[in-house]
Write a protein that holds these residues in place. Structure first.
Motif, short mmCIF file in Angstrom:
data_model
loop_
_atom_site.label_atom_id
_atom_site.label_comp_id
_atom_site.label_asym_id
_atom_site.label_seq_id
_atom_site.Cartn_x
_atom_site.Cartn_y
_atom_site.Cartn_z
N LYS A 249 24.65 39.82 40.16
CA LYS A 249 26.05 39.94 39.78
C LYS A 249 26.84 40.74 40.82
N ALA B 227 29.74 39.41 43.41
CA ALA B 227 31.06 40.04 43.43
C ALA B 227 31.43 40.49 44.84
N TRP C 249 32.47 37.45 46.65
CA TRP C 249 33.78 37.05 46.12
C TRP C 249 34.89 37.90 46.75
N MET D 70 35.85 40.96 38.65
CA MET D 70 35.06 40.79 39.86
C MET D 70 35.42 41.83 40.91
N GLU E 194 33.50 44.89 39.99
CA GLU E 194 32.05 44.74 39.93
C GLU E 194 31.32 45.15 41.21
#
Length: 220
Positions: A59, A63, A66, A158, A161
């Motif tokens: 995760k 992120a 991203w 995000m 994160e």
């Protein structure tokens, strides 16, 4: 070897893009995404084989990729990818580094994270110098819509994160002009550095690094 890989990347970018900041940042952000893809690929492989499951790490690294994607989209909006030669260099370099970091992560995750720590430190310094030299010009230019959506007006889950040294919703950049956008990008790079340092700690594999986790996940 890690310092050599980073040194080659920095030398090429500094030499070719000395007076072309937006193409320089476009190339840098294109390459900066791929180590996170490498980490995700190897972690998915481990989970598929039943060797190791660490959903939190998946995760956080997604992120991070991203976040780098939005840096890249901003540079594309500013014209950093307008010349085909820049696109070719960026994508070719990114492809080479993807396989190098994937192999390195299989052998030594700590070394692979150290590579990214050094890259992100270079990115932070590059953006900081750019902000210092271009402050007046940047403050007179509007913020791209993609930056406003990512940093201010969109779903910020995000964004929170990847910042493992922060609690969710603690950091909220102001985005009023292009200068603010580059300040946010620069500060993102330092948050990446902190996360990469956390991933290199001796007990990192046994602890959660996700800011949104309620409790550490166990290693299987």
């Amino acid at each position: 070897m890690i310092r050599l890989l980073v040194g080659i990347l920095v030398f090429v970018i500094n030499t070719i893009y000395r007076d072309r900041p937006y193409p320089r940042f476009y190339v840098l952000e294109t390459v900066a995404r791929v180590p996170y893809f490498s980490y995700l690929s190897v972690l998915h492989l481990y989970e598929t084989l039943g060797l190791w499951r660490k959903a939190d790490w998946l995760k956080v690294h997604f992120a991070e990729s991203w976040n780098e994607l939005h840096h890249l989209l901003i540079m594309e909006h500013l014209g950093g990818a307008s010349f085909w030669g820049d696109r070719l260099l960026a994508k070719t370099t990114a492809l080479i580094y993807y396989w190098i970091i994937t192999a390195l992560y299989l052998v030594s995750p700590r070394a692979a994270y150290n590579f990214m720590e050094l890259v992100e430190k270079h990115a932070y310094n590059s953006y900081n110098k750019f902000l210092t030299s271009q402050e007046t010009e940047l403050k007179a230019l509007p913020a791209p819509e993609i930056a406003r959506l990512y940093y201010r007006d969109g779903d910020l889950y995000m964004f929170d994160e990847f910042q493992t040294a922060q609690t969710p919703a603690e950091r909220r950049p102001q985005i009023n002009n292009l200068y603010d956008v580059f300040v946010a990008i620069r500060d993102d790079e330092m948050e990446h550095v902190k996360t990469m340092i956390a991933c290199q700690l001796p007990n990192a594999a046994l602890s959660s690094i996700s800011p949104h986790s309620l409790k550490p996940q166990t290693v299987e």
